[in-house]
Scaffold this active site. Structure first.
Site, PDB file in Angstrom:
ATOM      1  N   CYS A 348       0.830  -1.204   0.000  1.00  0.00           N
ATOM      2  CA  CYS A 348       0.000   0.000   0.000  1.00  0.00           C
ATOM      3  C   CYS A 348       0.870   1.262   0.000  1.00  0.00           C
ATOM      4  O   CYS A 348       1.527   1.553  -0.994  1.00  0.00           O
ATOM      5  CB  CYS A 348      -0.991  -0.023   1.159  1.00  0.00           C
ATOM      6  N   HIS A 439      -3.731  -5.170   1.172  1.00  0.00           N
ATOM      7  CA  HIS A 439      -3.441  -5.623   2.531  1.00  0.00           C
ATOM      8  C   HIS A 439      -3.958  -7.049   2.686  1.00  0.00           C
ATOM      9  O   HIS A 439      -4.909  -7.468   2.009  1.00  0.00           O
ATOM     10  CB  HIS A 439      -4.146  -4.732   3.557  1.00  0.00           C
TER      11      HIS A 439
END
Length: 517
Positions: A348, A439
């Site tokens: 991310c 994630h």
């Protein structure tokens, strides 16, 4: 087999677990109580009115909540839902946080701005708790920080403000491993107003080591001084480490978990960079579940030198944390590691840092910023946040994860890491540098093992062999069962059942009050 209990008849029972401090054990105690009750056939749900954490997950209904509430939901046998954490604050700096209400970001607020929202948020919290109480036998609520923050009492949504509004009995948990727990427990009650004190029904001591007979006289004195019993003394257990409440407990140069011995001949050493505004730090925990993988948080460039793999985790403030990475010397260390052929994984915000360009007029307002240049990637931030749970394929095996980010890839010239079920390519691979916005991807067991095999080859660790059969979901489930076992063995469950059945306590004395001297 379900145990016959009055808690299974009727709905609406609830209590609040408050804490003497942050990280006193509220989250794990709620998870343990939830698991214990669920194993007895009780329909139980968790609730945290307001959370402050950058560790969050995406729910089935497309919102985001604190990761601790997702773990507590799993303890109950439930999928995560925005009902369990209706207000979430995600700190972006020391003074501002993103305000997430019912799973959706609504504003960036400072302390003064937040006060203006309190009436609206009280209504949201009251509605969600009432809804849960109508649908479940028991709701176990978790407080936030400490109820003894008397300067915040007027705007409190999650501690005594919630308890007073919903008429909840309250148990206060303290961490004896920090020292001074008896003073913490007494003092927490003492500074409250008489009206708040009336709801404090008892205490729980967490992380106890040693001979309980030595502690017992102190607990007896605490009861004599406050009129309130201690319902449980929970032992310290090192094996409980997955899914930490938030990143405040993640310190630089600290190990993650307790790595098992390698399946092959070599260890794999992982340096996970502890960013100042780290988010979803729990991503690296899946690596630490693997035997022979030693994961450490690092905040010093020297710790990169001997690492086989460097991980750049997520960040709530990507551009700010990238600037810190450069100031600290870690950016140069990561680049040098990659130029030596050392593997790097970015997740991310960490993925965005690995690219060539970040355009951010949304989060930092800094405009165009140069990345580390390890991937041919350009990212531009958009006002709306991507929130999605996604499945796909990588290395020819199924994978799953979730996305929480403002950044959009506007150019990628590298090979994609994976392909989502919707047909979109995702992530980047250039040599031994890997990146993804997903994630939770490392919790896909077969993918993680194939990635680690790749990493070991690039790092020259030919003796490292991923252990077959490592299953992160099973390890998490075993930790939840361990929590429930600790509750069953060290908590007065009969007293808990009586407290839930009877509601708020009556006749408890008021001790000295800091709010009403």
């Amino acid at each position: 087999m379900p145990v016959d209990t009055p808690l299974r008849s009727g709905a609406g029972k609830a209590l609040l677990i408050a804490g003497t401090t942050s990280d006193a054990g509220k989250s794990v105690l709620v998870a343990g109580l939830c698991r214990s009750l669920a194993r007895r056939g009780v329909r139980v749900a968790p609730f945290k009115a307001q959370n402050m954490s950058n560790n969050s997950v995406v729910t089935l209904d497309g919102g985001e909540i604190g990761r601790a509430q997702a773990l507590q939901a799993a303890a109950c046998g439930l999928e995560p839902s925005v009902r369990f954490n209706p207000v979430l604050l995600k700190p972006g700096s020391d003074r501002t946080s993103q305000l997430v209400v019912r799973g959706r970001a609504v504003s960036s607020v400072n302390a003064v701005d937040y006060i203006e929202y309190r009436a609206q948020l009280r209504t949201v919290v009251a509605e969600e708790l009432a809804s849960l109480r109508s649908d479940f036998d028991v709701v176990i609520c978790e407080g936030a920080g400490s109820p003894a923050e008397i300067n915040l009492r007027a705007t409190d949504l999650a501690n005594m403000g919630l308890a007073r509004a919903a008429n909840l009995p309250v148990l206060v948990v303290g961490d004896i491993d920090r020292g001074g727990v008896l003073a913490h427990l007494f003092g927490t009650v003492a500074v409250l107003s008489p009206e708040d004190q009336a709801l404090i029904a008892g205490f729980v001591v967490n992380k106890f080591r040693g001979d309980l007979s030595l502690l017992a006289p102190g607990l007896d004195q605490l009861t004599a001084m406050t009129g309130r019993p201690t319902l449980g003394v929970i032992p310290f257990v090192q094996d409980l480490w997955l899914d930490a409440e938030d990143s405040l407990g993640v310190s630089g140069d600290a190990p993650v978990g307790r790595p098992g011995s390698p399946f092959g001949d070599d260890w794999l050493r992982v340096a996970a960079i502890r960013l100042p505004r780290i988010s979803n730090s729990t991503d690296v925990e899946a690596l630490a579940c693997e035997p022979g993988v030693a994961v450490h948080w690092v905040s010093d460039p020297s710790r990169i030198q001997d690492a086989d793999l460097v991980v750049l985790p997520g960040s709530k403030s990507t551009v700010s944390d990238l600037a810190w990475l450069r100031r600290s010397g870690l950016a140069d260390a990561v680049i040098a590691h990659a130029k030596r052929g050392g593997p790097v994984v970015g997740i991310c915000g960490g993925y965005q840092m690995l690219g060539s360009v970040i355009v951010d007029e949304v989060e930092s307002g800094n405009g165009t910023v140069a990345g580390l240049g390890l991937l041919d990637l350009e990212v531009e931030f958009a006002p709306t946040k991507v929130l999605a749970r996604i499945r796909g394929e990588a290395y020819g095996v199924p994978v799953s994860g979730y996305e929480i980010h403002h950044g959009r890839v506007r150019h990628s010239g590298d090979r994609p890491l994976l392909h989502a079920d919707n047909g979109a390519s995702e992530g980047s691979v250039r040599g031994a540098v890997y990146g993804t916005h997903w994630h939770g991807l490392l919790e896909s067991n077969r993918f993680r093992q194939l990635l680690l095999a790749d990493v070991a080859e690039h790092a020259g660790r030919s003796g490292f062999v991923p252990a077959p059969g490592t299953d992160v979901a099973n390890i998490r489930g075993a930790q939840l069962d361990l929590l429930a076992d600790l509750v069953d063995q060290n908590f007065d469950l009969d007293a808990l059942e009586s407290l839930l059945a009877s509601g708020t306590p009556t006749g408890l004395p008021t001790i000295c009050s800091g709010l009403n001297p």
